[in-house]
Design a protein around this motif. Structure first.
Motif: not given
Length: 229
Positions: A7-22
């Motif tokens: 079962x492959x999973x992507x990590x949960x949402x982070x601050x950079x995800x919300x801010x649109x940062x690499x």
């Protein structure tokens, strides 16, 4: 022989995800929503017979994986740098568009968040995209395609060996928590003809099954990505 299942999973949402940062090899904390996603993942996996768990050695995957194993206190988590996200060099922490804009243009597309052109751009594989990231990096620290393939192959060798052993002994299934674009790369190395229909959501899960020499990549389960407030 019983089926081997990962079962492959992507990590949960982070601050950079919300801010649109690499994000790449740098890190940022999970958001409140990310914490809820990770908790939902733990409930989603509570009844899955896990024999082993792996994650990258970055904080966002370690935190997500720890929550995912809430119902499996006897399963030890193995952290692996081989499972890290692509390394974006000097673009780490920068706005997504600053890098993806030039990379998309190199391939004849126009970048937009959650671009519908990503599947077409990567239909032939990820090598040209990774090499474009490397080419545009002014620091020359970003990985090239060969480097990404080589380190992921080392990580996959460990994970698939564990899956094969678990299937042969009836011990259970394997969990791998990793990152967004690296997940597409991993799945392509496992099943070269597989093409993701779109981006991989935070806490999205996809199951890969090996049975009688045949590899099957399941549909993406995004049920934990939509964590209620």
């Amino acid at each position: 022989m019983p089926a081997a299942r990962i079962h492959f999973v992507r990590h949960a949402e982070t601050l950079f995800n919300v801010n649109g940062q690499l994000q790449g090899w740098c890190d940022s904390p999970l958001t409140d929503r990310g914490e809820r996603q990770a908790a939902a993942l733990g409930e989603r996996l509570r009844q899955v017979p896990l024999a082993a768990a792996f994650c990258s050695d970055l904080t966002r995957t370690r935190t997500t994986a720890a929550a995912a194993l809430a119902g499996h206190p006897d399963v030890a988590l193995k952290e692996m740098p081989e499972l890290r996200e692509w390394h974006f060099g000097a673009w780490e922490g920068q706005p997504n568009a600053s890098l993806w804009g030039p990379v998309f243009r190199d391939h004849g597309y126009t970048y937009a968040p959650a671009s519908p052109d990503w599947p077409q751009m990567t239909a032939g594989g990820y090598d040209t995209v990774i090499d474009a990231v490397h080419r545009h990096d002014p620091s020359c620290r970003a990985e090239n395609a060969r480097q990404v393939r080589d380190r992921l192959a080392k990580g996959l060798d460990v994970v698939t060996a564990a899956a094969g052993h678990a299937a042969a002994t009836g011990a259970g299934e394997i969990l791998v928590v990793t990152h967004g674009v690296v997940l597409g790369t991993l799945l392509r190395q496992i099943a070269p003809d597989h093409v993701l229909a779109g981006g991989f959501p935070n806490c999205g899960l996809v199951t890969v099954t090996w049975r009688d020499g045949t590899v099957t990549v399941g549909e993406t389960d995004d049920s934990c990505a939509v964590a209620p407030a």
